[in-house]
Every structure is written in structure tokens, then in C-alpha cells.
Design an enzyme around this catalytic site. Structure first.
Site, PDB file in Angstrom:
ATOM      1  N   ASN A  90      -2.101   0.526  -6.697  1.00 20.22           N
ATOM      2  CA  ASN A  90      -2.271  -0.420  -5.596  1.00 20.22           C
ATOM      3  C   ASN A  90      -3.059  -1.638  -6.078  1.00 20.22           C
ATOM      4  O   ASN A  90      -3.475  -1.703  -7.232  1.00 20.22           O
ATOM      5  CB  ASN A  90      -2.966   0.276  -4.413  1.00 20.22           C
ATOM      6  N   HIS A  91      -3.288  -2.585  -5.189  1.00 16.37           N
ATOM      7  CA  HIS A  91      -3.886  -3.873  -5.568  1.00 16.37           C
ATOM      8  C   HIS A  91      -5.409  -3.904  -5.558  1.00 16.37           C
ATOM      9  O   HIS A  91      -5.995  -4.982  -5.624  1.00 16.37           O
ATOM     10  CB  HIS A  91      -3.368  -4.980  -4.638  1.00 16.37           C
TER      11      HIS A  91
END
Ligand code: C5P
Length: 218
Positions: A30-31
Site C-alpha cells: 500500500n501507499h
């Protein structure tokens, strides 16, 4: 350790994303930048705490005086945390842990032969809830990144995961949360709350840590 409101206190925290392997060369992630967790580690050390940071893969430098343990997957993060949980008085779960992982990582690189590819996933352990359920649990603090009904979901998580405190933020607003340099946290604990306003992550981190220090001395 430095003198300060957290002098002599031991803090364990998680930060950054996890990577869940698909095959030897690919992963799901994920970011999360790790910025909030690293700001917490840096400010806690400055406030006098003895800090251990269990970190997923990020591009940030280790803050001065902080012990850093690098991990990749959620399962590795859980192991690193549980091996150290009894030695710490405070735990903050700031990592963006992947909720699911592929049932098994392929031994060899997945080839592009089929037109569609299905990957079966299995739930990852909840590190924060596991810490909170431990018999010798530290003061346990979680994060809740929400896009709506922030207070409702934060209070639900506080109760469901049996936390001492939760730091909630509305990630649907620009300039807050994932990858941003600032944040706007609201803290909730059983019976109270505190709005930290909007500021850079170092200021947010310090305010959160001072609130934890207050609760620990009561
Ligand atoms: O339930 P949700 O993922 O929104 O909860 C977020 C909080 O739980 C964060 O503090 C995060 O670090 C923690 N968490 C965890 N392990 C997971 C999932 C979330 O420690 N598998």
C-alpha cells in the site's frame, strides 16, 4: 535516555506498509510512507523514551537514538512485535498492515500464460489486537484512517480491539494521512477525546505522546 515527559519509558511502535509476497519478485502493498510512525519515533526519543521501531519497507532515515527492526510481511511484523512486547510499557500501532496476504507465495515467478489470474488471499493477523489481548499488555494505542464517520469507526475500533487510546484521521481530506507531511488527529480513549487540530506530523506526534504520558502518570 534524555530527560523529559517520557524519560525512562519504553516504547515499541510499528510504522510503514507491509509487503505480502506473490512470488519471488512480486508483492502486494500500500501507499504508506511511514512518515507518521517515524515522526512518533523521533519525537518519543526526544521526549526521553527508549524507542524500538518495527518498520516495514520505507525510504526514511532512522531517527537518532531509535532502535530499528526491519520487516517485510505482516507475519514478520507480528513476530518482531510479540518477541518484544513484554519489555515495553507503551505500544503504538502506526503501520498500514495489509489485511490479506496471498495464501501461498509461488515458489517460481508467475508466468503470463493465462488471460486471467486469480490469487486466493487469507486474512492477516491483527497485530494491534494481538498486543491488546496480551496478558502483560503495554499501554496500547492504535490508529484509525477513515474516509467517513470517523468518530463512529474510531470508537468502534477502540472498543473492539480493547485499546487504551486511538488516533483517528479523516484520510478523505487533502493534506492529511497517507504520504502527507501534515495530519489532523483526534484522540479517543475510554471516556474522553482530544482534537489535535491540523499541523505537521512532528507536532501531531508530540501532542499524541504528551497525552499518552499524561495518562500513564494518572
Ligand atoms: O482495523 P484497522 O486496520 O482500520 O485498524 C487500524 C489499526 O490497527 C492501526 O493502528 C494498524 O496499525 C493496526 N493493525 C494491525 N494489524 C493489522 C491491521 C491493522 O496492527 N493486521
Amino acid at each position: 535516555a534524555e530527560p523529559g515527559p517520557l524519560a525512562g519509558k519504553t516504547l515499541l511502535l510499528t510504522a510503514g506498509p507491509t509487503r505480502e509476497a506473490l512470488d519471488p519478485v512480486r508483492y502486494l502493498s500500500n501507499h504508506s510512507s511511514g512518515k507518521m510512525g517515524y515522526a512518533l519515533a523521533e519525537q518519543a526519543a526526544r521526549l526521553g523514551a527508549d524507542v524500538t521501531l518495527v518498520s516495514g519497507p520505507v525510504t526514511l532515515a532512522t531517527p537518532a537514538g531509535v532502535t530499528r527492526i526491519d520487516v517485510q510481511s505482516a507475519q514478520q511484523m507480528l513476530e518482531a512485535v510479540m518477541a518484544r512486547v513484554e519489555a515495553h510499557e507503551i505500544f503504538i500501532g502506526c503501520a498500514a498492515v495489509a489485511d490479506y496476504r496471498p495464501v501461498a507465495a509461488a515458489t517460481d515467478k508467475i508466468k503470463k500464460s493465462q488471460e486471467t489470474l486469480t490469487i486466493e488471499m487469507v486474512r492477516n493477523p491483527d497485530i494491534l489486537a494481538t498486543v491488546a489481548g496480551h496478558s502483560k499488555r503495554p499501554f496500547t494505542v492504535g490508529f484509525a484512517a477513515e474516509t467517513r464517520d470517523v468518530e463512529h469507526y474510531a470508537l468502534d475500533k477502540l472498543a473492539r480491539k480493547k485499546l487504551d487510546m486511538i488516533a483517528a484521521n479523516d484520510v478523505s481530506k487533502p493534506g492529511q494521512g497517507f504520504n502527507a507531511d501534515s495530519n489532523a488527529l483526534t484522540l479517543y480513549w475510554p471516556g474522553g477525546s482530544k482534537d489535535l487540530g491540523h499541523s505537521d506530523k512532528a507536532t501531531q506526534a508530540e501532542a499524541l505522546l504528551l497525552t499518552i504520558a499524561e495518562k500513564l502518570t494518572k
